[in-house]
Design an enzyme around this catalytic site. Sequence first.
Site, PDB file in Angstrom:
ATOM      1  N   GLY A   1       0.840  -1.197   0.000  1.00 49.11           N
ATOM      2  CA  GLY A   1       0.000   0.000   0.000  1.00 49.11           C
ATOM      3  C   GLY A   1       0.868   1.238   0.000  1.00 49.11           C
ATOM      4  N   CYS A   2       0.313   2.312   0.438  1.00 47.10           N
ATOM      5  CA  CYS A   2       1.015   3.601   0.462  1.00 47.10           C
ATOM      6  C   CYS A   2       2.360   3.475   1.179  1.00 47.10           C
ATOM      7  CB  CYS A   2       0.129   4.628   1.166  1.00 47.10           C
ATOM      8  SG  CYS A   2       0.924   6.224   1.356  1.00 47.10           S
ATOM      9  N   PHE A   3       3.413   3.858   0.497  1.00 48.82           N
ATOM     10  CA  PHE A   3       4.741   3.687   1.082  1.00 48.82           C
ATOM     11  C   PHE A   3       5.012   4.598   2.264  1.00 48.82           C
ATOM     12  CE2 PHE A   3       6.410   5.656  -3.201  1.00 48.82           C
ATOM     13  CZ  PHE A   3       5.796   6.874  -2.951  1.00 48.82           C
ATOM     14  N   TRP A   4       4.266   5.706   2.396  1.00 47.82           N
ATOM     15  CA  TRP A   4       4.503   6.612   3.530  1.00 47.82           C
ATOM     16  C   TRP A   4       4.231   5.940   4.862  1.00 47.82           C
ATOM     17  CZ3 TRP A   4       0.601  10.619   1.343  1.00 47.82           C
ATOM     18  CH2 TRP A   4       1.123  11.236   0.197  1.00 47.82           C
TER      19      TRP A   4
ATOM     20  N   HIS B   1      -1.881   2.409   7.549  1.00 45.43           N
ATOM     21  CA  HIS B   1      -1.102   1.367   8.201  1.00 45.43           C
ATOM     22  C   HIS B   1      -1.109   1.534   9.717  1.00 45.43           C
ATOM     23  CE1 HIS B   1       0.502   1.400   4.098  1.00 45.43           C
ATOM     24  NE2 HIS B   1       0.647   0.112   4.297  1.00 45.43           N
TER      25      HIS B   1
END
Length: 163
Positions: free
Chosen positions: A11-14, A154
């Site tokens: 998912g979103c790497f941040w 996350h």
Amino acid sequence: MNTQTIYLGGGCFWGMEELFRKEKGVLDTETGYCGGENENPTYRNHEGHAETLKVVYDPNLTDFKHLLDFFFRIHNPTTKNRQGNDIGTSYRSVIFYQNEAEKKEAEDFIKLVDTSGVWKDLVVTTLEEFQTFWPAEEEHQDYLQHYPEGYTCHAVKFDSFLK
């Protein structure tokens, strides 16, 4: 110093970066792209690439298996091409393995997660051979450090799968 690297898309790497950076043995993190069709991908043009987190770690303090354990605890590996509100192949759950030993360990870990019963559906995480990691633009590095109220889907959802 001896270091090793693991490449993960979840998912979103941040959000992944913010959680992984705090894990024991993690020395460095970098957001970027892997597994796609174009060279020099960007946030606006990364067809087929997964948003990927590069994690450099000290193998004397942690190992591939423990990092996989954390990976499977912070995202939903049972949703195909989706994490939270993020939809598309960029947000697929993927482990980019660098050798056959990593591939086997990842396969075994997926079986462990599936048999644990913590998810009602089976894991859809793909295993893809690592080719090239393309770093994301500077504004995507350490994003939640710069914007602590920024978006993330996350969180640590479960205790360790390793008993």
